[in-house]
Motif scaffolding. Structure first.
Motif, short mmCIF file in Angstrom:
data_model
loop_
_atom_site.label_atom_id
_atom_site.label_comp_id
_atom_site.label_asym_id
_atom_site.label_seq_id
_atom_site.Cartn_x
_atom_site.Cartn_y
_atom_site.Cartn_z
N MET A 156 139.33 133.19 -8.90
CA MET A 156 137.74 133.38 -8.82
C MET A 156 137.21 133.12 -7.54
O MET A 156 136.42 133.89 -7.04
N HIS A 157 137.63 132.16 -6.59
CA HIS A 157 137.23 131.98 -5.24
C HIS A 157 137.99 132.98 -4.42
O HIS A 157 139.08 133.07 -4.20
N ILE A 158 136.95 133.80 -4.11
CA ILE A 158 137.65 135.06 -3.04
C ILE A 158 138.07 134.68 -1.79
O ILE A 158 137.17 134.06 -1.10
N GLY A 209 138.55 129.45 -1.11
CA GLY A 209 137.54 130.56 -0.78
C GLY A 209 137.28 130.85 0.55
O GLY A 209 137.49 129.95 1.36
N ALA A 217 129.66 136.05 -1.30
CA ALA A 217 130.16 136.34 -2.48
C ALA A 217 130.40 135.59 -3.51
O ALA A 217 129.88 135.77 -4.77
N ASN A 218 131.10 134.54 -3.24
CA ASN A 218 131.45 133.40 -4.02
C ASN A 218 130.22 132.53 -4.78
O ASN A 218 130.26 132.43 -5.70
N ASN A 251 128.41 135.19 -6.97
CA ASN A 251 129.08 135.44 -8.33
C ASN A 251 128.88 134.21 -9.22
O ASN A 251 128.78 134.19 -10.43
N SER A 288 130.69 136.00 -13.88
CA SER A 288 131.18 135.93 -12.44
C SER A 288 132.34 136.76 -12.29
O SER A 288 132.48 137.36 -11.14
N ALA A 289 133.36 136.51 -13.34
CA ALA A 289 134.57 137.18 -13.19
C ALA A 289 134.45 138.54 -12.91
O ALA A 289 135.07 139.46 -12.23
N THR A 333 132.99 139.92 -9.51
CA THR A 333 134.36 139.81 -8.63
C THR A 333 135.09 140.81 -8.72
O THR A 333 135.26 141.49 -7.80
N GLU A 348 133.57 143.93 -7.38
CA GLU A 348 133.41 143.88 -5.96
C GLU A 348 134.91 144.33 -5.41
O GLU A 348 135.02 144.86 -4.38
#
Lengths: 366, 277
Positions: A1-3, A101, A108-109, A112, A154-155, A158, A161
Motif C-alpha cells: 500500500m505504501h507507494i 513509502g 500520493a500515500n 490515498n 485506498s488500494a 493506488t 494511479e
C-alpha cells in the motif's frame, strides 16, 4: 500500500500532493478551532499511536497474519479531520525515517490512505452505525466495515494511479518509465490482496478495538457517533461541527477557473458522438488521444442505440439561442453548478430536519 | 524443556520483533548521524536540499544509465559518509529493491514489445521493453531509497526537522513531527512491554479468536494510554508556560564547504535531469 519512489511519475506525485494539500489545510483549521493549545500534544500522540499500531501483527482466519493501517480506527475515535493529519504525520515519519513509502510519493500515500481512507471510513461508519447507542454491536459491525471499505478504497485508488502510468509515461522505445502495469493488471493484482488479507486485517483491528472500547471506555466513541447520540466534550474533536467556509471559498475559486476549459484543445477522451466515427478529422483526434489505437469503422451498436435516448438541454455546453460558444460555456457552467448546489442544499435541509426530530426523540427517550 | 524443539513463531513474537527492529533502527540512525563522515559534517539544510534534489532527479530522469549513475553517486556518498554498506544492503536494498524486483519480474513478460528471448518450458516471451521497464523500476527504487537512507543515517532527526523549518514548512507541522517521533519511541517501548508481559503470562496455545482478541485489546489499551499521555503532556507543557506558540532555536550557520556541497548537489541533480530528459 505504501507507494515507494519510482512507481509514480513526478507529475502524478505533484498532482497528488496538490490534491492532499487542501484537506490538510482545512483539517488543520478545524482542529485549531476546536483544540486550541491542545492541538500539538494530542495530534502528536495520535500520530505516534497510528505509527505503532501499523506494526501490530494481526492473526487472520486461515492461519495467516496481516497488518492494519488503522485509518478507520483513528477516524472513529478522533473524527476525520484529526485522522487525516494523524495518519499523514505517521506516513511522513515512515517515509523519511523508516523508508516505508517514498518521499516523492508521500503526497500520493497521504491522499490515498489518510485523506480518502479517513473520509470513506467516516461515511461508511456513520451510514452503517446510524443512531445506534455507543455500546451497540451495530457499531462494531459499522467499524469493521468502515475499516474494510477504507483500506479497499485506498488500494483501488493506488491501483488506478499505478495503472495510468504506462498509458501516459513511456520512453522512446515504448517501455513504461514508471509502474509498468496497466489498469487491467494493476487493479486485480492490488485488489486481490486487499479484498482478502489486508481488508480483513483492517476489519478485525477496527471492529475489535471498537468492541474493546465499548466495554472499557465507550465515551471515546462519542466523537463521531453523531450529535444526537452522545453530547460529550470529545465530540468537538473533529466531529461534525466546524466552519464550511474554506470549502465554499475553494468551490468559488474552482467556479472562477471554469473558463479554463475553453483553452483545452480537441475532444475529451471517451466523450465522442456517434457522428464522430464517420468524420475523418474526428477519427484522427480519437486515434491520437488513444495512443495510436484507431477507433472502429462505425459507431458501436450500443452507443448508437443509447445516444438518442436522452438529448441534453445544453448540448455542447451552450444553449442553442446563444451565438457565442464562450458565453454559452460559462453560462452552462454556472447553471450546472447552481443546480448541483441547489440539490445539495435541498438534501442537507431534509437531513437537518430529520436530525432535529431524531435528537428530540433521543432526548425524550433518555 | 526440550532445548532442540523449535517453537513456531507466533504473531506475538513477530510483533515484538517488528517493534524491536523499529527501536534498533532509531538508535542506529542516531549513532550514524554522530559519525565523522563527509555528509555528517554538512549543514542539515544542505543535506536535506541536496539529497531531496537527487531523489527528484531520480524521478525526473528518463534514462536508465543516468539513474544507474545516480545510484553509483549514492553508494559513493555512503562510503564517504562511513555508512556501512552491509547496513545499506540489509536496511534498504533487501527490503525495497527485493520487493520491487519481485514486483517488476512479471513486467518482463507482460510488457508488449520486441521479443528478445523465450522462456523454453513455458513459451513466455521476454521483451526488450519489459526488461527496460523492470530496470527503470528497480534502479529508481534503489537510487531513491539510498538517498533517503543517507539523509536519515547522517542527520539527527531534530536537525532534519529544523532544516524543514528553514524551508518554510509551517511551524505546527514541524513541532508535531518532532513530538510524534519522540512519542513513537515511547509507545514502541510500551507496546513491546505489553506483548512481552502477555507472552510471559500465556500458557498453552490460544485459539484463533483469542489471538485476535490479544491484538485488538493491546491496540485498545495503547490507544487509551495515548489519550491519557496526551492529557499529561499537555498539562506538562502548560506548566512550563506553553500558550500555543512554539519557538525553535535556529542556530545553523553555512560554512564555505556547505555552499560548495550545495553547488555540487545542485549541479549533479541538474545534470542528471538534463542528460536524462
Amino acid at each position: 500500500m505504501h507507494i515507494p519512489d519510482g512507481y509514480l511519475s513526478p507529475g502524478t506525485c505533484a498532482a497528488l500532493y496538490a490534491g492532499a494539500a487542501p484537506f490538510w489545510w482545512v483539517a488543520l483549521r478545524r482542529l485549531r478551532k476546536t483544540l486550541h493549545t491542545r492541538l500539538v500534544p494530542r495530534l502528536s500522540l495520535f500520530a505516534a499511536f497510528s505509527f505503532v499500531v501499523m506494526m501490530f501483527n494481526i492473526p487472520l482466519p486461515g492461519g495467516t497474519t496481516g497488518h492494519a493501517v488503522g485509518v478507520a480506527l483513528a477516524t472513529i475515535v478522533l473524527g476525520p479531520s484529526a485522522s487525516i493529519l494523524a495518519i499523514s504525520t505517521a506516513l511522513v515519519i515512515q517515509a523519511f525515517f523508516f523508508g516505508d513509502g517514498g518521499i516523492t510519493a508521500l503526497g500520493a500515500n497521504c491522499f490515498n490512505m489518510a485523506v480518502v481512507g479517513s473520509l470513506v471510513a467516516f461515511l461508511v461508519y456513520r451510514a452503517v452505525a446510524g443512531r445506534a447507542p455507543l455500546e451497540s454491536s451495530r457499531r462494531v459491525v459499522a467499524a469493521g466495515l468502515a475499516g474494510y471499505a477504507a483500506i479497499n478504497a485506498s488500494a483501488l485508488l493506488t491501483a488506478l494511479e499505478f495503472g495510468i502510468q504506462p498509458l501516459l509515461f513511456r520512453d522512446a522505445s515504448g517501455a513504461p518509465l514508471y509502474c509498468p502495469y496497466p489498469i487491467g493488471i494493476a487493479v486485480p493484482a492490488m485488489m486481490l490482496g486487499h479484498l482478502t488479507i489486508a481488508g480483513i486485517a483492517e476489519l478485525v483491528m477496527t471492529g475489535g478495538v471498537v468492541a474493546f472500547l465499548q466495554r472499557t471506555d465507550a465515551a471515546l466513541l462519542a466523537a463521531t457517533a453523531g450529535r444526537g447520540v452522545v453530547a460529550s466534550s470529545n465530540a468537538e474533536f473533529g466531529g461534525a461541527a466546524g466552519s464550511l467556509r474554506p470549502l465554499w471559498i475553494t468551490l468559488g475559486f474552482l467556479l472562477v477557473l471554469t473558463p479554463l476549459g475553453l483553452l483545452a484543445g480537441g475532444a475529451a477522451w471517451g466523450e465522442w458522438r456517434t457522428s464522430d466515427f464517420a468524420d475523418p478529422a474526428a477519427r484522427d483526434a480519437m486515434t491520437a488521444a488513444s495512443l495510436g489505437h484507431a477507433p472502429p469503422a462505425a459507431a458501436p451498436g450500443g452507443l448508437a442505440r443509447l445516444a438518442s435516448v436522452w438529448t441534453a438541454p445544453l448540448s455542447g455546453y451552450a444553449p442553442p439561442f446563444l451565438r457565442s460558444p464562450t458565453v454559452g460555456y460559462a453560462l452552462s457552467a454556472m447553471f450546472g453548478a447552481g443546480l448541483v448546489l441547489l440539490a445539495v442544499t435541498g438534501v442537507a435541509a431534509v437531513l437537518r430536519v430529520r436530525q432535529r426530530s431524531g435528537t428530540a426523540h433521543d432526548t425524550e427517550s433518555v | 524443556m526440550t532445548g532442540k524443539a523449535r517453537t513456531p513463531r507466533g504473531f506475538v513474537e513477530r510483533t515484538i520483533d517488528g517493534l524491536l527492529h523499529a527501536m534498533e533502527r532509531a538508535v542506529s540512525a542516531e549513532a550514524g548521524a554522530a559519525g565523522a563522515g563527509w555528509i555528517q559534517r554538512l549543514d542539515p539544510r544542505v543535506k536535506l536540499a541536496g539529497l531531496l534534489s537527487l531523489v527528484a532527479a531520480v524521478a525526473l530522469s528518463h534514462r536508465a544509465d543516468v539513474i544507474a549513475a545516480l545510484l553509483g553517486l549514492g553508494i559513493a556518498l555512503a562510503i564517504a559518509s562511513r555508512v556501512p554498506l552491509a547496513t545499506l544492503l540489509s536496511g534498504v536494498w533487501l527490503a525495497a529493491v527485493g520487493l520491487s524486483g519481485a514486483l517488476a519480474l512479471p513486467a518482463v513478460f507482460l510488457t508488449p514489445g520486441r521479443t528478445v528471448a523465450t522462456l523454453p518450458p513455458l513459451g513466455w516471451t521476454i521483451t526488450a521493453q519489459g526488461l527496460t521497464s523492470a530496470g527503470y523500476l528497480i534502479l529508481r527504487v534503489a537510487a531513491a531509497a539510498t538517498f533517503g537512507f543517507l539523509l536519515v543515517f547522517t542527520t539527527r532527526w531534530s536537525h532534519v526537522l529544523k532544516a524543514l523549518r528553514a524551508f518554510r514548512l509551517p511551524l505546527v507541522f514541524v513541532v508535531v513531527l518532532a513530538m510524534t517521533y519522540r512519542y513513537i519511541l515511547l509507545l514502541l517501548e510500551a507496546a513491546h512491554d505489553m506483548f512481552v508481559a502477555r507472552r510471559s503470562r500465556t500458557v498453552g496455545r490460544l485459539t484463533a479468536g483469542e489471538r485476535r482478541r490479544v491484538v485488538t485489546q493491546s491496540a485498545g489499551v495503547l490507544l487509551a494510554k495515548s489519550l491519557h499521555l496526551s492529557g499529561e503532556v499537555f498539562l506538562a507543557m502548560q506548566a512550563r508556560g506553553f500558550r500555543g506558540e512554539v519557538y525553535l532555536l535556529d542556530d545553523f550557520a553555512m560554512a564555505r564547504a556547505d555552499w560548495l556541497a550545495l553547488v555540487c548537489f545542485a549541479a549533479a541533480a541538474a545534470a542528471a535531469v538534463w542528460v536524462g530528459r
